[in-house]
Design a protein around this motif. Structure first.
Motif, PDB file in Angstrom:
ATOM      1  N   ARG A  57       0.850  -1.182   0.000  1.00 22.58           N
ATOM      2  CA  ARG A  57       0.000   0.000   0.000  1.00 22.58           C
ATOM      3  C   ARG A  57       0.888   1.235   0.000  1.00 22.58           C
ATOM      4  O   ARG A  57       1.948   1.244   0.623  1.00 22.58           O
ATOM      5  CB  ARG A  57      -0.805  -0.051   1.300  1.00 22.58           C
ATOM      6  CG  ARG A  57      -1.890   0.945   1.465  1.00 22.58           C
ATOM      7  CD  ARG A  57      -2.825   0.457   2.581  1.00 22.58           C
ATOM      8  NE  ARG A  57      -3.867   1.445   2.805  1.00 22.58           N
ATOM      9  CZ  ARG A  57      -3.816   2.361   3.753  1.00 22.58           C
ATOM     10  NH1 ARG A  57      -2.806   2.418   4.588  1.00 22.58           N
ATOM     11  NH2 ARG A  57      -4.816   3.239   3.873  1.00 22.58           N
ATOM     12  N   ILE A  58       0.435   2.285  -0.681  1.00 22.53           N
ATOM     13  CA  ILE A  58       1.146   3.565  -0.652  1.00 22.53           C
ATOM     14  C   ILE A  58       0.138   4.653  -0.327  1.00 22.53           C
ATOM     15  O   ILE A  58      -0.909   4.759  -0.989  1.00 22.53           O
ATOM     16  CB  ILE A  58       1.831   3.874  -2.006  1.00 22.53           C
ATOM     17  CG1 ILE A  58       2.906   2.821  -2.310  1.00 22.53           C
ATOM     18  CG2 ILE A  58       2.449   5.280  -1.990  1.00 22.53           C
ATOM     19  CD1 ILE A  58       3.584   2.986  -3.663  1.00 22.53           C
ATOM     20  N   THR A  59       0.443   5.460   0.686  1.00 23.67           N
ATOM     21  CA  THR A  59      -0.416   6.590   1.003  1.00 23.67           C
ATOM     22  C   THR A  59       0.410   7.872   1.018  1.00 23.67           C
ATOM     23  O   THR A  59       1.585   7.871   1.380  1.00 23.67           O
ATOM     24  CB  THR A  59      -1.099   6.435   2.371  1.00 23.67           C
ATOM     25  OG1 THR A  59      -0.101   6.236   3.370  1.00 23.67           O
ATOM     26  CG2 THR A  59      -2.086   5.275   2.384  1.00 23.67           C
ATOM     27  N   VAL A  60      -0.231   8.959   0.583  1.00 24.83           N
ATOM     28  CA  VAL A  60       0.356  10.290   0.640  1.00 24.83           C
ATOM     29  C   VAL A  60      -0.573  11.124   1.511  1.00 24.83           C
ATOM     30  O   VAL A  60      -1.733  11.346   1.148  1.00 24.83           O
ATOM     31  CB  VAL A  60       0.485  10.911  -0.762  1.00 24.83           C
ATOM     32  CG1 VAL A  60       1.107  12.291  -0.675  1.00 24.83           C
ATOM     33  CG2 VAL A  60       1.312  10.004  -1.674  1.00 24.83           C
ATOM     34  N   ASP A  61      -0.086  11.518   2.655  1.00 24.73           N
ATOM     35  CA  ASP A  61      -0.927  12.196   3.652  1.00 24.73           C
ATOM     36  C   ASP A  61      -2.248  11.442   3.846  1.00 24.73           C
ATOM     37  O   ASP A  61      -3.329  12.037   3.882  1.00 24.73           O
ATOM     38  CB  ASP A  61      -1.182  13.654   3.269  1.00 24.73           C
ATOM     39  CG  ASP A  61       0.079  14.499   3.433  1.00 24.73           C
ATOM     40  OD1 ASP A  61       1.114  13.958   3.859  1.00 24.73           O
ATOM     41  OD2 ASP A  61       0.029  15.702   3.144  1.00 24.73           O
ATOM     42  N   GLY A  62      -2.155  10.133   3.938  1.00 27.08           N
ATOM     43  CA  GLY A  62      -3.318   9.296   4.223  1.00 27.08           C
ATOM     44  C   GLY A  62      -4.130   8.910   3.006  1.00 27.08           C
ATOM     45  O   GLY A  62      -5.035   8.073   3.111  1.00 27.08           O
ATOM     46  N   LEU A  63      -3.827   9.483   1.835  1.00 23.94           N
ATOM     47  CA  LEU A  63      -4.596   9.171   0.626  1.00 23.94           C
ATOM     48  C   LEU A  63      -3.973   7.970  -0.083  1.00 23.94           C
ATOM     49  O   LEU A  63      -2.771   7.978  -0.396  1.00 23.94           O
ATOM     50  CB  LEU A  63      -4.611  10.388  -0.311  1.00 23.94           C
ATOM     51  CG  LEU A  63      -5.264  11.644   0.273  1.00 23.94           C
ATOM     52  CD1 LEU A  63      -4.930  12.871  -0.575  1.00 23.94           C
ATOM     53  CD2 LEU A  63      -6.791  11.441   0.337  1.00 23.94           C
ATOM     54  N   ASP A  64      -4.783   6.948  -0.338  1.00 20.52           N
ATOM     55  CA  ASP A  64      -4.299   5.703  -0.930  1.00 20.52           C
ATOM     56  C   ASP A  64      -4.206   5.867  -2.453  1.00 20.52           C
ATOM     57  O   ASP A  64      -5.224   6.068  -3.119  1.00 20.52           O
ATOM     58  CB  ASP A  64      -5.288   4.575  -0.573  1.00 20.52           C
ATOM     59  CG  ASP A  64      -4.767   3.213  -0.982  1.00 20.52           C
ATOM     60  OD1 ASP A  64      -3.991   3.127  -1.956  1.00 20.52           O
ATOM     61  OD2 ASP A  64      -5.147   2.231  -0.318  1.00 20.52           O
ATOM     62  N   VAL A  65      -2.997   5.764  -2.993  1.00 24.69           N
ATOM     63  CA  VAL A  65      -2.819   6.030  -4.432  1.00 24.69           C
ATOM     64  C   VAL A  65      -3.416   4.921  -5.299  1.00 24.69           C
ATOM     65  O   VAL A  65      -3.510   5.082  -6.526  1.00 24.69           O
ATOM     66  CB  VAL A  65      -1.334   6.255  -4.809  1.00 24.69           C
ATOM     67  CG1 VAL A  65      -0.729   7.400  -3.997  1.00 24.69           C
ATOM     68  CG2 VAL A  65      -0.513   4.997  -4.668  1.00 24.69           C
ATOM     69  N   SER A  66      -3.794   3.779  -4.703  1.00 23.77           N
ATOM     70  CA  SER A  66      -4.417   2.718  -5.502  1.00 23.77           C
ATOM     71  C   SER A  66      -5.913   2.963  -5.716  1.00 23.77           C
ATOM     72  O   SER A  66      -6.554   2.255  -6.491  1.00 23.77           O
ATOM     73  CB  SER A  66      -4.223   1.358  -4.816  1.00 23.77           C
ATOM     74  OG  SER A  66      -2.838   1.061  -4.759  1.00 23.77           O
TER      75      SER A  66
END
Ligand SMILES: Nc1ncnc2c1ncn2[C@@H]1O[C@H](COP(=O)(O)OP(=O)(O)O)[C@@H](O)[C@H]1O
Ligand SMILES: [Mg+2]
Length: 257
Positions: A57-66
Motif C-alpha cells: 500500500r502507498i499513502t500520501v498524507d493518508g490518501l491511498d494512491v491505488s
C-alpha cells in the motif's frame, strides 16, 4: 507523511519491488541510492500512481494512491521531476511553468505568472521566460523543469535522476539549485524531498536519510551520517561495492541570484 508499506511490483515473472517499505515525513530529504535496475524509478512511478501494485500500500498524507479518487487528490500533494525534461517544445518557458497550476489547480493567471517569474529568478533564469525550450541548454531546461514542479506548490518533491542526462557543468548548475531547496528545507521552510540520484557526495551533504535499494529490496534505511559509518551502511558489501564504482563528486556551480 508519504508511506510505502510492503510494496510488491512485478513485471511478468520479474519481481521489481519486493516488499519495499519507506516513509518520508514532512521536512525530510530522503535519498534513494541503488544500482541501475534496482527498482528506483519503478518505486517513484508507484508513488505517483502510474503503476498498479501487486502487493502492499502507498499513502500520501493518508490518501491511498491505488484508489482512483484518492489518487487525484494525492497527485496535488506531490510533483515529480524526471531525467528527461519533458517540456512542451512549442510553449514558452513561462507557459510550460504556468500551464498546470492554471489548468489543474485553477489558480488565476496573473498570480501564477508572478510566481513563475520569481521561481525563474531563483534558479538564475530571470531573462528566459519568453524563450522556447529548444533555445536553452540541458541544464537550463532541467532548471525550468524544477520550476514547473515547484509552481504546483507541492508538499513533496520527487526527483528521479534529474542530472543523469547532463554534462558535469550542467549537473553542477542543477545540484546547486537542489542544494538551495534542501537548505531552505532544513530551515523548516520549503518542500520535502524524495531524491533518486547517483550523486553520492551531494546526497551526503543534503539528505537527512539515505536508503539503499538492491534488486527490489530496501536493504538499508539510515540517517545520513550512519549510512556512511563503517558499522552502518558501509557494513553492507553491496553498498561498499556500489560506492566504490561512483564517479567523483561534481563541483557545485554558483547560480546568480
Ligand atoms: N514497464 C516495464 N516492463 C517491464 N520491465 C520493466 C518495466 N519498467 C521497469 N522494468 C524493469 O524493472 C527493473 C527496475 O527498473 P527501474 O525501476 O527503472 O530501475 P532503476 O530506476 O533503479 O534503474 C529493471 O529490470 C527494468 O528492466
Ligand atoms: Mg531509474
Amino acid at each position: 507523511m508519504m508511506a510505502v508499506e510492503g510494496v510488491v511490483k512485478r513485471f511478468g515473472a520479474h519481481t521489481v519491488l519486493d516488499g519495499v517499505s519507506l516513509t518520508v515525513a514532512p521536512g525530510e530529504v530522503v535519498t534513494i541510492l541503488g544500482s541501475s535496475g534496482s527498482g528506483k524509478s519503478t518505486l517513484i512511478r508507484c508513488i505517483n500512481g502510474l503503476e498498479a501494485l501487486d502487493g502492499g500500500r502507498i499513502t500520501v498524507d493518508g490518501l491511498d494512491v491505488s484508489d482512483p479518487r484518492q489518487l487525484a487528490r494525492a497527485r496535488r500533494l506531490s510533483a515529480t521531476v524526471f531525467q528527461m525534461f519533458n517540456l512542451y517544445p512549442h510553449m514558452t518557458v513561462l507557459r510550460n511553468i504556468t500551464l498546470a497550476p492554471e489548468l489543474v489547480l485553477r489558480r488565476p493567471r496573473d498570480e501564477v505568472e508572478a510566481q513563475a517569474h520569481a521561481l525563474l529568478a531563483s534558479v538564475g533564469l530571470a531573462g528566459k521566460a519568453d524563450s522556447y525550450p529548444g533555445q536553452l541548454s540541458g541544464g537550463q531546461r532541467q532548471r525550468v523543469g524544477i520550476c514547473r514542479a515547484l509552481a504546483m506548490n507541492p508538499r513533496y518533491l520527487l526527483l528521479d535522476e534529474v542530472t543523469s542526462a547532463l554534462d558535469p557543468e550542467m549537473t553542477a548548475e542543477v545540484l546547486a539549485i537542489l542544494g538551495k531547496l534542501a537548505a531552505r528545507q532544513s530551515g523548516g521552510g520549503g518542500t520535502t524531498m524524495l531524491f533518486v540520484t547517483h550523486e553520492v557526495e551531494f546526497a551526503r551533504r543534503i539528505s537527512t536519510r539515505i536508503v539503499f535499494l538492491d534488486q527490489g529490496r530496501l536493504i538499508v534505511d539510515l540517517p545520513t551520517d550512519q549510512f556512511f559509518a563503517a558499522d552502518g551502511g558501509l557494513a553492507h558489501p553491496r553498498i561498499r561495492q556500489f560506492l566504490s564504482k561512483m564517479a567523483p563528486a561534481a563541483p557545485l556551480a554558483e547560480i546568480p541570484a
